[in-house]
Design a protein around this motif. Structure first.
Motif: not given
Length: 411
Positions: A131-146
């Motif tokens: 659940i935490r990973q799903i909630a933080l997925m947009p921020f995580t993906m943005t960070g990895r993409m950046t």
């Protein structure tokens, strides 16, 4: 069997009662135990009785039968002095076996409950982590993409924006030039059969021209950076021709399409010089804005893609003999293998916890039978692990029941 006593004549019945007295009470004990275990009650009580009392009760019944039957053999035994202590020690082993059975079952239940709690905690943590990973997925993906985007490589955003702008500009000019080109082709071929394919061909042609315009600007910028004056002069002349072509044939048509609106709003009719000037200013402004925004970053990638040449960052050259990155699935597979090995080890341990207490009871019951038959025990109780259980062929050799040893077989 005990009902036959009532059929014995009266003078002999008392003697039969005396002879059968050591065994007469055992069936009543069995019926009492049967009624106790099969009495209706709550489910938890039935489970507790089945888990903790069934095997000790069976051992008690077997021990009582063997002990009472051995009374009839005492007058005929040669080693009566040794038989009685052996039977007493067998009872002692039976009591220890029952106690160890209860301790083992408590340990088994505790281990199962502990594993259940641990597994439930693990599942709960896993669900919360998901659940935490799903909630933080947009921020995580943005960070990895950046993070990955700022590494040396292809500027994908600039490249995509450049292609999109070229396609959009080609579509706009296709729309503005379509009436003129259609009319020109109709005059040349004398029909309207070419109107179906004119739009696609014109769009593709304009797309190549616009991409070529960015390529010319890129070549001019490269020449300026390298200070190659002769090449700069040549590219300036080429760029003037490119500008002239696009202004006269593309941007002028766009300005002509806007002329009625300008005349309606201002009341001024634009002449040829004003139209060409506005077209030139429009070309310089649009090409300059798009160039400084994304053209200067996306054009090298476009040229490298067309020419099929790799983009090499001279400031940070890549190592020639770098180790290949392992496949992404190797680490999950290795972790899965470790988990399976751990599960096998723990399952064997759990099996020992479950089997060993039951084997204690079975070995104690078998000891009673062997003491009754051969006046000796076959198992040394208690068992600390399943490896201590004597193999069957070794028991038979010890009892001299076979001349030759049998093939080893686990009990």
């Amino acid at each position: 069997m005990f009902d036959l006593i009532h059929q014995i004549p009266e003078p002999w019945r008392q003697l039969a009662d005396v002879l059968i007295a050591p065994l007469a009470w055992i069936p009543r004990l069995q019926h009492t135990l049967w009624d106790f275990f099969f009495a209706p009650g709550p489910l938890w009580l039935v489970i507790l009785k089945t888990l903790f009392l069934v095997f000790p009760a069976l051992l008690a019944v077997a021990a009582v039968w063997c002990t009472q039957l051995s009374i009839y053999t005492l007058p005929f035994r040669s080693g009566r002095a040794q038989f009685i202590p052996t039977m007493m020690l067998t009872w002692w082993d039976a009591v220890r076996a029952v106690w160890l059975y209860w301790v083992g079952m408590f340990r088994f239940v505790a281990v199962v409950l502990g594993w259940t709690v641990t597994f439930s905690t693990f599942v709960a943590k896993l669900v919360l982590e998901v659940i935490r990973q799903i909630a933080l997925m947009p921020f995580t993906m943005t960070g990895r993409m950046t993070e990955s985007y700022f590494r040396p490589g292809v500027p994908w955003i600039a490249f995509v924006l450049l292609i999109f702008w070229c396609a959009l500009e080609a579509a706009i000019f296709t729309y503005t030039l379509m009436p003129t080109v259609t009319e020109l082709l109709a005059d040349l071929v004398g029909g309207e059969s070419t109107a179906h394919y004119t739009g696609a061909i014109l769009y593709f042609f304009l797309l190549l021209l616009i991409m070529g315009s960015f390529a010319c600007v890129q070549t001019l910028m490269d020449a300026v950076k390298k200070r190659e004056w002769k090449y700069i002069i040549q590219m300036v002349v080429v760029e003037l021709f490119v500008m002239f072509f696009e202004v006269v044939f593309l941007y002028r048509e766009l300005i002509d399409a806007l002329t009625p609106w300008i005349a309606q709003q201002t009341g001024v009719k634009l002449g040829l010089a004003v139209t060409l000037s506005l077209s030139a200013f429009g070309w310089i402004g649009i090409r300059g804005m798009t160039w400084f925004l994304f053209g200067q970053f996306g054009t090298p990638s476009m040229l490298a893609f067309i020419s099929r040449r790799p983009m090499v960052d001279e400031g940070e050259p890549r190592p020639a003999n770098g180790k290949p990155t392992p496949p992404w699935w190797r680490q999950p597979v290795a972790e899965l293998k470790q988990e399976i090995e751990w599960l096998h080890a723990r399952s064997n341990e759990l099996l020992d916890y479950l089997v060993l207490p039951v084997l204690q009871i079975a070995a104690a019951a078998l000891n009673f039978g062997m003491v009754l038959v051969s006046s000796r025990q076959v198992f040394s109780l208690p068992f600390k692990e399943t490896k201590e259980i004597t193999e069957t062929w070794h028991i038979l050799q010890t009892l001299h029941l076979h001349q030759a040893p049998r093939k080893p077989a686990t009990l």
